[in-house]
Design an enzyme around this catalytic site. Sequence first.
Site, short mmCIF file in Angstrom:
data_model
loop_
_atom_site.label_atom_id
_atom_site.label_comp_id
_atom_site.label_asym_id
_atom_site.label_seq_id
_atom_site.Cartn_x
_atom_site.Cartn_y
_atom_site.Cartn_z
N LYS A 8 4.02 -14.66 5.12
CA LYS A 8 4.26 -15.65 4.06
C LYS A 8 5.78 -15.68 3.88
CE LYS A 8 2.62 -18.29 0.69
NZ LYS A 8 1.81 -19.48 0.86
N TYR A 45 0.81 -1.22 0.00
CA TYR A 45 0.00 0.00 0.00
C TYR A 45 0.84 1.27 0.00
CZ TYR A 45 -4.12 -2.76 1.00
OH TYR A 45 -5.15 -3.66 0.93
N ASP A 75 -1.99 -18.34 4.39
CA ASP A 75 -2.97 -19.23 3.77
C ASP A 75 -3.48 -20.27 4.77
OD1 ASP A 75 -0.33 -19.91 3.58
OD2 ASP A 75 -0.45 -20.94 1.68
N ASP A 111 -5.62 -6.38 5.64
CA ASP A 111 -6.82 -5.94 4.94
C ASP A 111 -7.73 -7.15 4.68
OD1 ASP A 111 -8.62 -4.50 3.50
OD2 ASP A 111 -7.31 -4.02 1.83
#
Length: 364
Positions: free
Chosen positions: A191, A124, A224, A248
């Site tokens: 991740k 972002y 995930d 988000d």
Amino acid sequence: MAYKVTLIPGDGIGPEVTEAARRVLEATGVAFHWDLAYAGDGAQDLFGTPLPDYVFKSIRENKVALKGPVTTPVGSGFRSVNVALRKTLDLYACLRPCKTYPGAPSLYKDVDIVVVRENTEDLYSGIEFEEGTPEAARLLELIAETTGDAVREDSGFSLKMISETCSQRIVRFAFDYARAHQRKRVTAVHKANIMKFSDGLFLAIAREVAKEYKDIEFDDVIVDTLCMRLVRRPQQFDVLVLPNLYGDFISELCAGLVGGLGLAPGANLGNDIVVFEPTHGSAPKYTGQNKVNPMAMMLSGVMMLRHLGETKAADKLEKTIAQVIAEGKNVTYDMKPNIPNAKVVGTSQVADAVIERLRELKNT
Ligand code: NAD
């Protein structure tokens, strides 16, 4: 003495939910002096910009703002009022508690997760290179030169940046929050197995910071895997701390777990400024219809009352909203998604019902 608070109605459904929240906050008996500030479409019409300087001035002076959602035009025009506010005021922590209230349209019971999202960097940051531009070509060259990898020439780029500084302060924020609110565990989400230098850095910093908080448990999870575990058994999670993008997505997922966006409040915090706003956006298709759920905005108001030290009023308002949810008579359409032709009410009637209950509480 009245609390001076910047009130930003926003656009789309913003003005309707903000008005509902303002009314119930005033009905708690706490006095407010609202400093009205326009941002978004309304400000564009009045001042020729969706984010006039006086909005910043008002928030900086008052230190507390209650904000409705603001539309972000897709693909062109002003990047985002929300991102600009968060970046300019350095509101680095986004706090989104997701809790099930009995009677809410949720598949689960007893979910009580706090999502702590880093608000200022990651994908972002707004640093992007458009496909086909000389800047994109230079980046392609640099990548080829330094890594030997060939990236497709027709690529556009959005840079993901994660810093030690911002990771440290958001993880500390999560642990401080956990300590102050008698929470047991902080889980860092990442991740890092794939993105070693961005998410890997975030995870390494989280592990370091965790050593300073021996009274709070710490663990980590790959994003995930988190999605799957959240859907299977969300009650196992307590405080989640995440970089911006995952924050988000996961805060919307958690909103879904507790009954939807109409029930998901939030706040954006900096060192001395807090902007309270719901997780949801401006839902433009419902503008002016007196239809959407104002409870996320009201619950953001509850968070604001707690921040101001008005704990009794906050407890009273939260209890009253919970009662209205449990009764199920004065709720909006989203609270009865699986009941065709259910009797539902509009945004302002939910506020009326909450105010009515607050009055009854006062008289008992
Ligand atoms: P959205 O959250 O505005 O709405 C998605 C859907 O969720 C709506 O169509 C509606 O069905 C439901 N919903 C949202 N709020 C609800 C409420 N209070 N009660 C009942 N149902 C509700 O998401 P979007 O459509 O992706 O975004 C619309 C605009 O809002 C975009 O321009 C986006 O950038 C902006 N946005 C702003 C903020 C903010 O101001 N903080 C946050 C998110 C999105």
